[in-house]
Every structure is written in C-alpha cells, then in structure tokens.
Design an enzyme around this catalytic site. Structure first.
Site, short mmCIF file in Angstrom:
data_model
loop_
_atom_site.label_atom_id
_atom_site.label_comp_id
_atom_site.label_asym_id
_atom_site.label_seq_id
_atom_site.Cartn_x
_atom_site.Cartn_y
_atom_site.Cartn_z
N GLY A 31 -61.82 -18.53 91.12
CA GLY A 31 -61.23 -17.45 91.91
C GLY A 31 -62.02 -17.28 93.19
O GLY A 31 -62.64 -18.22 93.68
N CYS A 42 -57.56 -23.97 96.78
CA CYS A 42 -58.96 -23.71 97.14
C CYS A 42 -59.54 -24.82 98.00
O CYS A 42 -60.42 -24.58 98.81
CB CYS A 42 -59.79 -23.52 95.87
SG CYS A 42 -59.52 -24.84 94.70
N GLU A 57 -61.55 -17.90 104.29
CA GLU A 57 -60.48 -18.56 103.58
C GLU A 57 -59.20 -17.75 103.73
O GLU A 57 -59.15 -16.58 103.35
CB GLU A 57 -60.86 -18.66 102.10
CG GLU A 57 -59.82 -19.38 101.30
CD GLU A 57 -60.30 -19.63 99.90
OE1 GLU A 57 -60.78 -18.68 99.25
OE2 GLU A 57 -60.19 -20.78 99.44
N GLU A 113 -66.10 -21.55 90.09
CA GLU A 113 -65.39 -22.40 91.05
C GLU A 113 -64.75 -21.45 92.04
O GLU A 113 -63.81 -20.73 91.69
CB GLU A 113 -64.28 -23.21 90.36
CG GLU A 113 -64.73 -24.04 89.19
CD GLU A 113 -65.47 -25.29 89.59
OE1 GLU A 113 -65.51 -25.61 90.79
OE2 GLU A 113 -66.02 -25.94 88.69
N GLY A 127 -66.54 -13.81 92.15
CA GLY A 127 -67.58 -14.63 91.53
C GLY A 127 -68.92 -13.90 91.52
O GLY A 127 -69.66 -13.90 90.54
N LYS A 154 -58.19 -14.91 80.35
CA LYS A 154 -57.51 -13.87 81.12
C LYS A 154 -56.84 -14.54 82.32
O LYS A 154 -57.48 -14.88 83.30
CB LYS A 154 -58.46 -12.78 81.60
CG LYS A 154 -57.63 -11.55 81.98
CD LYS A 154 -58.19 -10.71 83.08
CE LYS A 154 -58.08 -11.22 84.47
NZ LYS A 154 -56.72 -11.29 85.02
P1 NAD Z 1 -59.58 -13.38 92.55
O1 NAD Z 1 -61.01 -13.73 92.53
O2 NAD Z 1 -59.17 -12.07 93.08
O3 NAD Z 1 -58.95 -13.45 91.08
C1 NAD Z 1 -59.20 -14.51 90.21
C2 NAD Z 1 -59.23 -13.97 88.79
O4 NAD Z 1 -60.32 -13.07 88.66
C3 NAD Z 1 -57.98 -13.19 88.39
O5 NAD Z 1 -57.67 -13.50 87.05
C4 NAD Z 1 -58.43 -11.76 88.53
O6 NAD Z 1 -57.73 -10.87 87.72
C5 NAD Z 1 -59.87 -11.85 88.09
N1 NAD Z 1 -60.72 -10.76 88.56
C6 NAD Z 1 -60.57 -10.01 89.68
N2 NAD Z 1 -61.54 -9.07 89.73
C7 NAD Z 1 -62.32 -9.23 88.64
C8 NAD Z 1 -63.47 -8.57 88.13
N3 NAD Z 1 -64.02 -7.56 88.77
N4 NAD Z 1 -64.01 -9.01 86.98
C9 NAD Z 1 -63.48 -10.05 86.32
N5 NAD Z 1 -62.38 -10.71 86.74
C10 NAD Z 1 -61.80 -10.31 87.88
O7 NAD Z 1 -58.93 -14.57 93.31
P2 NAD Z 1 -57.41 -14.75 93.67
O8 NAD Z 1 -57.16 -14.03 94.93
O9 NAD Z 1 -56.56 -14.45 92.52
O10 NAD Z 1 -57.39 -16.33 93.90
C11 NAD Z 1 -57.63 -16.89 95.10
C12 NAD Z 1 -59.07 -17.35 95.20
O11 NAD Z 1 -59.39 -18.30 94.20
C13 NAD Z 1 -59.32 -18.04 96.49
O12 NAD Z 1 -60.48 -17.53 97.09
C14 NAD Z 1 -59.52 -19.51 96.10
O13 NAD Z 1 -60.31 -20.28 96.93
C15 NAD Z 1 -60.07 -19.40 94.76
N6 NAD Z 1 -59.80 -20.62 94.03
C16 NAD Z 1 -60.83 -21.47 93.77
C17 NAD Z 1 -60.61 -22.64 93.08
C18 NAD Z 1 -61.72 -23.60 92.78
O14 NAD Z 1 -61.56 -24.45 91.92
N7 NAD Z 1 -62.85 -23.50 93.41
C19 NAD Z 1 -59.33 -22.92 92.64
C20 NAD Z 1 -58.30 -22.04 92.92
C21 NAD Z 1 -58.56 -20.87 93.60
#
Ligand code: NAD
Length: 500
Positions: free
Chosen positions: A245, A302, A399, A268, A250, A192
């Site tokens: 994400g 991230c 963040e 992650e 998470g 997804k």
């Molecule tokens: P997010 O957590 O909102 O979304 C990430 C993914 O999760 C998307 O595909 C989203 O649709 C999905 N998602 C959202 N709610 C969900 C739920 N309830 N159940 C299942 N899936 C769901 O994050 P974002 O705002 O899109 O991305 C930014 C974040 O990602 C930042 O906090 C960043 O630090 C983190 N990030 C971490 C890494 C790493 O490797 N540690 C890498 C890149 C980004």
C-alpha cells in the site's frame, strides 16, 4: 477511438452476480459482530455494487483466534509440504475454472479491464499459486559448520499467524502474491482486503475451502484501514504483517508493530519509477512502452513509469508521438474488449488525480494532452501528458497513482542517473537502449528493486519484487519471498564422542 472523447459507460453496464459479502472466519461466512456493513461502489457509475460485512476489532480478534488455533493445533503446518502443495494446486485449478466470474468481479469492483483480468491477472495468480505449491516441499535448512564437538543444523519453521493487508489496484494478484508463499510455508493468514475492492478476496476464501484448505487457515476480514487494518497490525497474537500500500500507511504499520508485540513487518510501498529512453532507441517501440508503463491499469500501478526521461536527440519526435499515442488510448467501460483504460477506482482517487493535474499546471508544467474527466458519469480521466516538468515539482516527486505522464528531457547518462534517483522512492525503473554498456551501467546505478531493460511490467513469480528506500523492504515473488513467512531455527547438538 480517441481517449479524449467521452466514455459512455452508463448505458447497459454489465454487473456480475455477487455471491459473497460476509466475513470469512474459521471456514464460515459470518456477519460482523456489530452487524455493520459498508458499501463497495462501481467506479463506472459511482453506484453501490454491494453491501459488505464490515470487520472491526472484535471480528479481527475472532479471525486471529481462528488462525492461531489452526496454526497451533491444525493440520496445515503439520502436513507434508507435498500435501500442502497439492491443495494449493487444486485451488489454482478452481481459480482458473472461475476465471470469467472473477475477472468480472474485479472489473466491476475496481474498474479493471475484464479482458486483461482473464489473460493477465488471473493467470498470474494461478501461476503464483503453482510456483509456491512447488516450493512447499523444498523448504530446506542447512548443515552448519560448528566448531568443537557439536553438530548443528537449521530448521525453517512457519512464522505463525500472518496478517495480510493489501490495496485495491490488483485485488487478485495482491491476494495471491502474499497468501501463496505464506500457505506454502505452513502459516495461517488473516487477510484484510482494501475497502474499495473486497469482493474477489471473499470469493477466493470460498474456493480455498472447496480446494481443501482447512478451516482457520485463510480468514478474510473486509473493513477499513484505521479499524480492521489497525486491529490486525496492533494485535498481540499476530506474528507478522505483510503489507502492500502507500508509504504513509506503511509507516503507521511499523509504528503499530513496534508499539504492540514487535511483530515482523514487510512493506511493499509506493513508487515514482523512471523510464529512461536513450537516443539510440527505436522511438515507436519506446513510445509504446512508455504508454503502457503509465496508462496500463489507469496508472494505478505502484511501478507505473510515471517519469519518462527522453534523451535530447529524439525528444521532439518522442513527444509528438507520445501525445498521439495517448490520444489513441481508448477510455471506456472495462467490460468492453476494445477499451484500453477504465475508470479510476473511486471518487477519492479520481479527485486526487485531478488535483495533481492542477498542481502540475500551477507549478508551470505544460499540459500537452488530457487533464480532464473523460466522461460525465463515473471516475474516468483522460490519459494526460505534461512536459516542461522539473524535478522539484510535486508531479515529479509524488506518486499520483493515475494516468499522468511527466516527460522530461536529458543530455547525458550521468545526468539521467542522478535524476532517476532523485525521489524518495526506489521500486522500479525502465531503460530503453540498444547499447549494452548503457543498459548495464544504468541497471547497476539506479536504486530500485526491479529494472526492466527494453521492456516494462515483465513480471514473473521467480523474479523477487520489492523496494529500495521509501518503497519499502522485504521481497514478494521468488524464493526470496519465502523468507518473510519462515523462521530460521539453529539446532546444536553436543557430540561428546565425536572423533573430530
Ligand atoms: P493505502 O495504504 O491507503 O491502503 C492499503 C491498505 O492498507 C488498505 O487495505 C487499507 O485499508 C489499509 N490501511 C489503511 N490505513 C491503515 C492503517 N492505519 N492500518 C492498517 N491498515 C491500513 O493505499 P491505497 O491508496 O489503497 O493503495 C495505493 C498505494 O499502494 C499506492 O501508494 C501504491 O504505490 C501502493 N502500492 C504498492 C505496491 C507495491 O508492491 N509496492 C503495489 C500496489 C500498490
């Protein structure tokens, strides 16, 4: 020149051709069961780029069924690792051949610099594929030293159906970071992608089919987190979820796994990484590194070095040069090769970053440069630097995921180690010093999954990557990542006639 001048992306924006907008299930592009679509927008203008089929629970069920069938009855987990590796290598070749188109897709969908897509993101993705293609025929068990008249060994078996949920900041790299080791292990996947950036993932599904990845092995279901994402994490027939994400999501994913079938989870998550510059550093080099660490990919990284700690002896010189460097970081259309920084990915992120900037001001930090939108249209923000930041401020703890640097002064090594570790995150850290003793001591004292010494963003497929503390658990990259996609089975055989 002059990031604080107005970017002018609207006139003559290049929009790449968009070929794939449907769900990819069981080797076919299909509409959503509901017939619904959602808009993905171009952050340069805010205009609609494409209408993409919107997966919901019914579609995720179909995708999981297809992945399950491919896992239980298909060729992929049963073919030799060598053959899987050959198909993965072919996919890498195809990705490489389509570099121009793919970099342009991520440019228009995510506002990422197209030039860097071509020289960084796509090559990193193909390197990842080839690294794990090479690992596919080297998945070994162990011979066990069991007592008594038994013989024991372990088998490494693919975990099964893997749900992959990824964010929008590196649509291409994130896809291959998870999918490559999963494929090498013999798993099947349902991906997804983020709702902001679904386009390149669909293209990769198409290329995978051309490369010979059997139907059902890779499924791609664009949609929203609380619907499509949650359907995947709560599914009773998904064996594992690999997530990148935010920390908030998470947590939801772990809860959902716990409430359903206790599927394996790897996370992650976010970061608030410190970059620590000691008095003995070459100031120009350190300023350049700090600029890259926070403004690369518009701070949507991230591991962004969002907290810059500078030792008191060089602090004033550093601040002056950092401000100049930020003002020379050119904001503009990501398709223009002279641009250093494109727009934030969407309106939400744009507003979120500006809100953090307001928090910084109201909490008493001093804004030295930037702090405003950089264009009248689109989601451009100026490279921003705050000083007089203290550890208790929101901008030092949370963040921001945008081009906002917090600069802080420190005196001693002990003090900076304590400060570096004072957030809930532990993803990465950078150290700039000529002293081996300081570099070694700080490397071992910082609680983070990656430490860069006199460099930043030095990634390699062979270097495991992941978080300490609330930055998550599990590792991407390296052979360590294979553990997320493999079960370990012990086989013990009685040897009644063994001579020993
Ligand atoms: P997010 O957590 O909102 O979304 C990430 C993914 O999760 C998307 O595909 C989203 O649709 C999905 N998602 C959202 N709610 C969900 C739920 N309830 N159940 C299942 N899936 C769901 O994050 P974002 O705002 O899109 O991305 C930014 C974040 O990602 C930042 O906090 C960043 O630090 C983190 N990030 C971490 C890494 C790493 O490797 N540690 C890498 C890149 C980004």
């Amino acid at each position: 020149n002059g990031s604080n001048g107005k970017a002018a992306p609207a006139a003559g924006v290049v929009v790449p051709e968009i070929k794939f907008t449907k769900l990819f299930i069981n080797g076919e592009f299909v509409d959503a069961a509901s017939g619904k679509t959602f808009e993905t927008r171009d952050p340069r203008t805010g205009d609609v780029l494409a209408h993409v089929a919107e997966a919901d629970k019914a579609d995720v069920d179909l995708a999981v069924k297809s992945a399950r069938d491919a896992f239980e009855h298909g060729k992929w987990p049963r073919m030799s690792g060598y053959e899987r590796g050959r198909i993965m290598s072919k996919l890498a070749d195809l990705v490489e051949q389509h570099t121009e188109e793919l970099a342009a897709l991520d440019g228009a969908d995510a506002g990422k610099l197209v030039l860097l897509g071509k020289i960084i993101d796509i090559p990193a993705a193909t390197q990842m594929l080839r690294y794990y293609a090479g690992a596919a025929d080297k998945i070994h068990g162990e011979v066990l030293r069991v007592s008594g008249k038994y013989q024991g060994y372990t088998l490494k078996e693919p975990v099964g159906v893997v749900g992959v949920i990824i964010p929008w900041n590196f649509p291409t790299m994130m896809f291959f970071l998870k999918v490559s080791p999963a494929l090498a292990a013999g798993c099947t996947v349902v991906v997804k992608p983020a709702e902001q950036t679904p386009l390149s993932a669909l293209y990769y599904a198409h290329l995978a089919k051309l490369a010979g990845v059997p139907d059902g092995v890779i499924n791609v279901v664009p949609g929203f987190g609380p619907t499509a994402g949650a359907a995947l994490t709560s599914h009773m027939d998904v064996d594992s979820v690999a997530f990148t994400g935010s920390t908030e999501v998470g947590r939801l994913i772990m809860e959902s796994a716990a409430r359903s079938n206790l599927k394996m989870v790897s996370l992650e998550l976010g970061g608030k990484s410190p970059l620590i510059v000691f008095d003995d550093a070459d100031v120009d080099m350190a300023v350049n590194l700090s600029r890259l660490a926070i403004f690369y990919n518009k701070g949507e990284v991230c591991v962004a070095g969002s907290r810059v700690y500078v030792q008191e002896g060089i602090y004033d010189e550093f601040v002056k040069k950092a401000v100049e460097a930020a003002q020379n970081w050119k904001v503009g259309d990501p398709f223009d090769v002279t641009t250093n920084m494109g727009p934030q990915v969407d309106k939400d992120q744009f507003e979120r970053v500006l809100k953090y900037i307001e928090h910084g001001k109201s909490e008493g930090a001093t804004l030295l440069t930037g702090g405003k939108p950089a264009a009248d249209k689109g989601y451009y923000i100026e490279p921003t630097i705050f000083v007089d930041v203290t550890e208790d401020m929101k901008i030092a703890q949370e963040e921001i995921f945008g081009p906002v640097m917090s600069l802080m002064k420190f005196r001693s090594v002990d003090e900076v180690i304590e400060k570096a570790n004072c957030t809930k995150y532990g993803l990465a850290a950078g150290i700039v010093t000529k002293s081996l003793d300081i570099a070694n001591r700080v490397s071992r004292s910082v609680r983070a999954g990656t430490v860069w010494v006199n460099c930043y963003y030095a990634f390699d497929p062979d270097a495991p990557f992941g978080g300490y503390k609330m930055s998550g658990f599990g590792r991407d990259q390296g052979l360590a990542a294979m553990d997320k996609y493999l079960q370990v089975k012990s086989v013990i055989t009685a040897l009644p006639d063994s001579p020993w």
